[in-house]
Enzyme design. Structure first.
Site, PDB file in Angstrom:
ATOM      1  CG  ASP A 117      -1.073   9.733  22.881  1.00 52.62           C
ATOM      2  OD1 ASP A 117      -0.770  10.624  23.690  1.00 52.62           O
ATOM      3  OD2 ASP A 117      -1.241   8.674  22.806  1.00 52.62           O
ATOM      4  CB  ALA A 157      -4.552   8.307  23.016  1.00 52.51           C
ATOM      5  CG  ASN A 198      -3.868   6.143   3.350  1.00 53.41           C
ATOM      6  OD1 ASN A 198      -4.999   5.886   2.846  1.00 53.41           O
ATOM      7  ND2 ASN A 198      -3.179   5.178   3.853  1.00 53.41           N
ATOM      8  NE  ARG A 214       6.465  16.520  29.236  1.00 52.66           N
ATOM      9  CZ  ARG A 214       7.416  17.408  29.414  1.00 52.66           C
ATOM     10  NH1 ARG A 214       7.187  18.528  28.640  1.00 52.66           N
ATOM     11  NH2 ARG A 214       8.522  17.351  30.180  1.00 52.66           N
ATOM     12  CG  ASP A 239      -1.871  -1.046   1.100  1.00 55.21           C
ATOM     13  OD1 ASP A 239      -2.410  -1.620  -0.080  1.00 55.21           O
ATOM     14  OD2 ASP A 239      -2.604  -1.559   1.940  1.00 55.21           O
ATOM     15  N   GLY A 240       2.095   1.254   0.800  1.00 55.34           N
ATOM     16  CA  GLY A 240       2.959   2.540   0.482  1.00 55.34           C
ATOM     17  C   GLY A 240       3.137   2.751  -0.762  1.00 55.34           C
ATOM     18  NE  ARG A 256       7.143   5.697  -2.387  1.00 49.01           N
ATOM     19  CZ  ARG A 256       8.479   5.720  -2.963  1.00 49.01           C
ATOM     20  NH1 ARG A 256       9.230   6.748  -2.842  1.00 49.01           N
ATOM     21  NH2 ARG A 256       9.169   4.598  -3.478  1.00 49.01           N
TER      22      ARG A 256
END
Length: 287
Positions: A169, A204, A139, A150, A62-63, A67
């Site tokens: 995150d 998150a 994507n 953090r 898929d990469g 591209r």
């Protein structure tokens, strides 16, 4: 399809794809088509060749498809993928052993069709307005916290109006294509690839909006790096790092002027079965 000049792209980091690319090119040439191949390439170096082509065959996972599709979309050239990667969700030919059958179908089956997929465009700017990165994404666009563990605070605006400030995150801004990638892993909805929507999904989130937002094609999303941030956020496009971001910087995301195109040999309702085969590989269809 009106095929004339065909480009064949091997995967730059997977040597096993190079002989496959040569075999694919030879099979086209045996049918009288002009071809070109690249074993090592980056998007900017193949634009001239793509602009004079009627089809790109990308070999890899898929990469490689992401591209190749980004580059080909600039010239409205469709991409046909041969899977030699891990997932191959965007590819059409299951593996190189199926190529001869796929070529026969490509050349002779009147039901071969071109799937159109919306892309998004991102610009990242410094606090003073200086442009530091710009790109199209098939994507997703991701703002993440980098190496520091953090959360980051990301004031987010939709069409110029403040919507919420995420404490998370990361923040994913995705297309329907990207809804089955990182966004899905982060609890986002599955969108059929033909939809022209923009999806916003926090990763998150802590004590902030934890629901995905689906926006219309015409929306613009602006995300600011809060002035008192103590982390080093990064901007990534389709899984590739674009730049580091600093306090006061911002990104803007909207629908791209370009559309990715994929050659499909399967039925037009292929998407759901293809997806569920990966999500539920042990579940058989009813008799």
């Amino acid at each position: 399809m009106d095929l004339k000049r065909i480009g064949v792209l091997a995967h730059p980091n997977r040597p096993a794809t190079t002989p496959v690319a040569r075999r694919v090119a030879d099979s086209f040439e045996a049918h009288g088509f002009e071809t070109w191949t690249r074993a090592e390439w980056v998007e900017r170096d193949i634009l001239s060749a793509i602009s004079e082509s009627s089809l790109i065959v990308a070999i890899g996972g898929d990469g490689a498809m992401l591209r190749a599709a980004r580059a080909a979309a600039l010239y409205n050239v469709p991409v046909l993928g041969i899977n030699m990667g891990y997932l191959g969700f965007l590819t059409e030919v299951v593996n190189p052993d199926e190529w001869d059958k796929a070529l026969e179908q490509l050349l002779n089956d009147p039901d071969v069709w071109i799937e159109q997929r919306m892309m998004i465009h991102v610009e990242a700017r410094r606090e003073d307005g200086e442009l530091c990165a710009t790109s199209d994404a098939l994507n997703d666009v991701v703002l993440s916290r980098g190496d520091v563990t953090r959360i980051i605070r990301l004031p987010t605006y939709i069409d110029g109006h403040w919507t919420t400030t995420y404490n998370a995150d990361a923040l994913i801004i995705a297309t329907a294509t990207g809804s089955t990638a990182y966004a899905l892993a982060s609890g986002g909805p599955i969108l059929p690839p033909g939809l022209r929507n923009i999806l916003v999904v926090p990763v998150a989130p802590h004590l902030s909006l934890d629901r995905p937002i689906i926006l219309p094609e015409g929306a613009t999303v602006r995300v600011v790096i809060e002035a008192d941030t103590n982390v080093q956020p990064i901007l990534a496009v389709d899984g590739e790092k674009m730049c580091d971001l600093y306090a006061g910087d911002h990104i803007s995301v909207h629908a791209s002027a370009h559309t990715a195109q994929f050659v499909r040999l399967r039925d037009r309702n292929y998407f759901y079965r293809s997806l569920l085969n990966r999500l539920e590989p042990r579940v058989d269809a009813p008799k």
